[in-house]
Design an enzyme around this catalytic site. Structure first.
Site, mmCIF file in Angstrom:
data_model
loop_
_atom_site.group_PDB
_atom_site.id
_atom_site.type_symbol
_atom_site.label_atom_id
_atom_site.label_comp_id
_atom_site.label_asym_id
_atom_site.label_seq_id
_atom_site.Cartn_x
_atom_site.Cartn_y
_atom_site.Cartn_z
ATOM 1 N N ARG A 182 -2.014 -0.195 -10.218
ATOM 2 C CA ARG A 182 -0.895 -1.073 -10.580
ATOM 3 C C ARG A 182 -1.388 -2.494 -10.767
ATOM 4 O O ARG A 182 -2.506 -2.824 -10.330
ATOM 5 C CB ARG A 182 0.125 -1.097 -9.409
ATOM 6 C CG ARG A 182 0.502 0.258 -8.888
ATOM 7 C CD ARG A 182 0.654 0.263 -7.361
ATOM 8 N NE ARG A 182 0.741 1.638 -6.865
ATOM 9 C CZ ARG A 182 1.876 2.278 -6.632
ATOM 10 N NH1 ARG A 182 3.006 1.658 -6.784
ATOM 11 N NH2 ARG A 182 1.873 3.529 -6.232
ATOM 12 N N ASP A 239 4.110 -4.231 -8.053
ATOM 13 C CA ASP A 239 3.561 -2.979 -7.504
ATOM 14 C C ASP A 239 4.156 -1.773 -8.218
ATOM 15 O O ASP A 239 3.699 -0.652 -8.026
ATOM 16 C CB ASP A 239 3.824 -2.877 -5.994
ATOM 17 C CG ASP A 239 5.279 -3.090 -5.635
ATOM 18 O OD1 ASP A 239 5.845 -4.120 -6.031
ATOM 19 O OD2 ASP A 239 5.863 -2.218 -4.965
ATOM 20 N N ASN A 240 5.163 -1.999 -9.039
ATOM 21 C CA ASN A 240 5.770 -0.898 -9.783
ATOM 22 C C ASN A 240 5.452 -1.003 -11.270
ATOM 23 O O ASN A 240 6.208 -0.505 -12.107
ATOM 24 C CB ASN A 240 7.285 -0.887 -9.567
ATOM 25 C CG ASN A 240 7.642 -0.573 -8.119
ATOM 26 O OD1 ASN A 240 6.856 0.041 -7.410
ATOM 27 N ND2 ASN A 240 8.820 -1.000 -7.688
ATOM 28 N N GLY A 280 0.856 -1.183 0.000
ATOM 29 C CA GLY A 280 0.000 0.000 0.000
ATOM 30 C C GLY A 280 0.885 1.222 0.000
ATOM 31 O O GLY A 280 2.106 1.103 0.094
ATOM 32 N N ARG A 282 4.009 13.773 -7.417
ATOM 33 C CA ARG A 282 4.007 12.933 -8.612
ATOM 34 C C ARG A 282 2.672 13.077 -9.335
ATOM 35 O O ARG A 282 1.613 13.079 -8.715
ATOM 36 C CB ARG A 282 4.229 11.481 -8.183
ATOM 37 C CG ARG A 282 4.305 10.498 -9.308
ATOM 38 C CD ARG A 282 5.096 9.268 -8.913
ATOM 39 N NE ARG A 282 4.413 8.420 -7.946
ATOM 40 C CZ ARG A 282 4.951 7.307 -7.438
ATOM 41 N NH1 ARG A 282 6.171 6.927 -7.792
ATOM 42 N NH2 ARG A 282 4.297 6.574 -6.576
ATOM 43 N N LYS A 301 4.693 12.099 -2.391
ATOM 44 C CA LYS A 301 5.492 10.925 -2.016
ATOM 45 C C LYS A 301 6.508 11.352 -0.952
ATOM 46 O O LYS A 301 7.294 12.268 -1.199
ATOM 47 C CB LYS A 301 6.202 10.390 -3.268
ATOM 48 C CG LYS A 301 7.066 9.162 -3.051
ATOM 49 C CD LYS A 301 7.531 8.624 -4.402
ATOM 50 C CE LYS A 301 8.593 7.564 -4.268
ATOM 51 N NZ LYS A 301 9.048 7.080 -5.571
ATOM 52 N N ARG A 307 4.240 5.565 2.060
ATOM 53 C CA ARG A 307 4.799 6.904 2.278
ATOM 54 C C ARG A 307 4.269 7.888 1.235
ATOM 55 O O ARG A 307 4.967 8.811 0.833
ATOM 56 C CB ARG A 307 6.308 6.873 2.239
ATOM 57 C CG ARG A 307 6.879 6.286 0.956
ATOM 58 C CD ARG A 307 8.331 6.619 0.867
ATOM 59 N NE ARG A 307 8.951 5.938 -0.256
ATOM 60 C CZ ARG A 307 10.170 6.199 -0.649
ATOM 61 N NH1 ARG A 307 10.890 7.098 -0.025
ATOM 62 N NH2 ARG A 307 10.683 5.550 -1.668
HETATM 63 P P1 AMP Z 1 9.186 0.679 -3.567
HETATM 64 O O1 AMP Z 1 10.367 -0.210 -3.409
HETATM 65 O O2 AMP Z 1 9.504 2.128 -3.607
HETATM 66 O O3 AMP Z 1 8.271 0.255 -4.655
HETATM 67 O O4 AMP Z 1 8.370 0.533 -2.194
HETATM 68 C C1 AMP Z 1 7.788 -0.677 -1.783
HETATM 69 C C2 AMP Z 1 6.777 -0.424 -0.684
HETATM 70 O O5 AMP Z 1 7.414 0.078 0.473
HETATM 71 C C3 AMP Z 1 5.719 0.595 -1.060
HETATM 72 O O6 AMP Z 1 4.475 0.119 -0.592
HETATM 73 C C4 AMP Z 1 6.151 1.836 -0.355
HETATM 74 O O7 AMP Z 1 5.056 2.661 -0.053
HETATM 75 C C5 AMP Z 1 6.799 1.277 0.898
HETATM 76 N N1 AMP Z 1 7.827 2.171 1.423
HETATM 77 C C6 AMP Z 1 8.989 2.509 0.826
HETATM 78 N N2 AMP Z 1 9.696 3.364 1.603
HETATM 79 C C7 AMP Z 1 8.953 3.578 2.718
HETATM 80 C C8 AMP Z 1 9.134 4.378 3.897
HETATM 81 N N3 AMP Z 1 10.210 5.130 4.079
HETATM 82 N N4 AMP Z 1 8.153 4.333 4.820
HETATM 83 C C9 AMP Z 1 7.054 3.585 4.650
HETATM 84 N N5 AMP Z 1 6.829 2.821 3.572
HETATM 85 C C10 AMP Z 1 7.757 2.819 2.606
HETATM 86 MG MG MG Z 2 6.765 1.179 -5.522
#
Ligand code: AMP
Ligand code: MG
Length: 496
Positions: A192, A261-262, A99, A185, A122, A102
């Site tokens: 996704r 998720d990306n 989800g 963003r 973000k 952040r």
């Molecule tokens: P990402 O690798 O950027 O696709 O992030 C994977 C998941 O981790 C996503 O659901 C992000 O919202 C969550 N996430 C990444 N960094 C943080 C953070 N600093 N605090 C909380 N959630 C995070």
């Molecule tokens: Mg992501």
């Protein structure tokens, strides 16, 4: 800090926000309603005035202070409806419920032309999906996303875009203390493959139909009249992603974290973490520090896209056909078509890179032979293609190889077999072989100046050069130089 929507009305509505928050009208299980967590001392690091204008937003009517408060989420547009979206993801092959950990979706802004864009902050604080994360983002990775996403836009590659980066005046704890930042963003949507996986993961079959219908209505309205709209949706997303990943390859882009998720349903590139552009051509290139097995290497990107799309197809099975076996057959057929669709897009793009207007079956061999030579000589991917589009070839080693000279003769003969002039071929090549890419060492240099010395001029100059990446601009020639061995960047980091 007082954080209500009432204290902001006069400030933000005058810039032209027109929010209509359709996602927030979907079932409550799809998201959580909550506000961004205010930050101490927001300051504008970079604002995208060109993007703002195309969205019908008048940022120039805001003071710097007002803009900083707005893009920090400290004050909210009157008609915003902030939510954190739920989604899941296969991360490096493993399924996880995720989800917006952040990020906060402020809402969907309607442009004067009637287009709908998600506006998301973000790095805006913790949400129920944060797990162990602090909900924050560091400045360097947010600036990096800003630079690369804007470069992708300039390459005509579908992408989310970056409207602003603000620093928060707060430090965040990573391996060291780092300055915090928030990126705004802009996306066609943030839906996704992982959004579908989330709903499927809760066993909510009705929810999948609701989401699929919503996506069709929002992104692909023409499909609603198809004989099987859900199969048409699957095929369309396959088509979009095949085209997208081919475009990445054509400019030497490596996404780095192609988790489900990306991967967007709209076909836009999303989530600029450890992504980077290849300098020397090598299909095995991996930059991401966490990609130990090369799962998301340059050459694996199409396979991984197909793998992700298979996860998408699985979530749609109940909608594809009432008989499960039949649904599986339809899904498999669609997914198996991916390599061919991707190859067609890639070949089409490669032909343009070589100035070819017509199609011959041997073109694939011509292209592969050039890539093999480039690989053997560790030739710079961008510069080699751009050099072919110039009057005289440079003195680089690859162009002196006898095998290249033979290749060049084949290519010239191939060009002669089409009726278009050489000049037309050169024009086509110039439009499809960028002169300037955001080379990693130059990106890192710009980020270091900004984050360590508060000097944003290298980043502004790089951004200016990247707005017109297909032009020969002598002033920006220095961006064309590949990294010296000591400047080479071998690893990039997610920066979460
Ligand atoms: P990402 O690798 O950027 O696709 O992030 C994977 C998941 O981790 C996503 O659901 C992000 O919202 C969550 N996430 C990444 N960094 C943080 C953070 N600093 N605090 C909380 N959630 C995070
Ligand atoms: Mg992501």
């Amino acid at each position: 800090m007082v954080h209500t929507k009432t204290n902001i009305k006069p400030t933000n509505d005058r810039i032209g926000w027109r929010f209509d928050n359709s996602y927030a009208r979907l079932p409550k299980s799809f998201y959580v309603q909550l506000l961004p967590v205010p930050v101490r001392a927001p300051w504008i690091a970079v604002l995208n005035h060109a993007l703002a204008e195309s969205l019908g937003l008048d940022l120039r009517s805001l003071s710097e202070e007002e803009a900083a408060q707005l893009f920090a989420g400290n004050v909210l547009p009157d008609s915003a409806h902030p939510i954190a979206q739920a989604y899941a993801g296969h991360q490096f092959g493993n399924f996880t419920m995720l989800g917006d950990g952040r990020a906060i979706l402020l809402g969907e802004h309607l442009t004067p032309a009637g287009e709908r864009f998600d506006i998301q902050l973000k790095g805006s604080g913790q949400t129920p999906f944060s797990r162990r994360g602090d909900g924050r983002a560091a400045l360097a990775p947010m600036l990096r996303e800003y630079i690369i996403s804007e470069a992708m836009h300039a390459f005509n590659i579908p992408t989310t875009r970056s409207l602003a980066v603000v620093t928060t005046g707060e430090s965040i704890m990573r391996e060291t203390m780092l300055p915090g930042a928030i990126l705004t963003r802009v996306a066609a949507s943030h839906i996704r493959v992982g959004t579908f996986e989330y709903i499927a993961g809760t066993g909510d079959e009705e929810g999948i139909k609701t989401l699929a219908d919503y996506v069709i209505q929002r992104h692909y309205p023409d499909l609603s009249s198809a004989e099987n709209p859900y199969l048409a949706l699957l095929n369309t997303v396959i088509e979009r992603q095949a085209s997208l990943v081919a475009k990445w390859s054509l400019v030497g882009f490596i996404h780095g974290v192609m988790n489900t998720d990306n991967m967007t349903i709209s076909g836009e590139t999303i989530d600029y973490g450890p992504c980077a552009f290849m300098d020397a051509y090598d299909p095995h290139t991996v930059f991401s520090s966490i990609d130990h097995h090369g799962r998301y290497s340059y050459r694996n990107q199409p396979h991984m896209a197909q793998w992700n799309l298979a996860r998408f197809a699985e979530t749609l099975l109940p909608l594809l056909h009432p008989v499960q076996e039949q649904a599986v057959v339809l899904a498999e057929e669609a997914i198996h078509a991916f390599p061919h669709i991707h190859q067609t897009h890639w070949l089409d793009g490669m032909r343009k890179k070589l100035g070819l207007f017509t199609e011959e079956t041997e073109d694939i061999q011509l292209i592969e032979a050039l890539l093999t030579l480039m690989r053997e000589h560790q030739a710079d991917y961008t510069n080699s293609f751009r050099a072919l589009a110039s009057e005289t070839l440079p003195t680089t080693a690859v162009f002196h190889d006898a095998a290249f000279i033979a290749w060049h003769a084949h290519w010239q003969a191939r060009l002669s077999r089409q009726s278009e002039s050489r000049q037309s071929s050169f024009c086509l090549m110039q439009q499809h072989n960028p002169a300037i890419i955001p080379r990693n060492h130059r990106v890192e240099e710009a980020l270091a100046a900004a984050t360590e010395h508060g000097d944003y001029s290298p980043m502004q100059r790089l951004l200016a050069a990247l707005t017109n990446p297909y032009a020969d601009v002598p002033e920006y020639d220095d961006y064309r130089t590949p990294p010296a061995p000591s400047e080479r960047v071998y690893q990039t980091f997610c920066g979460t």
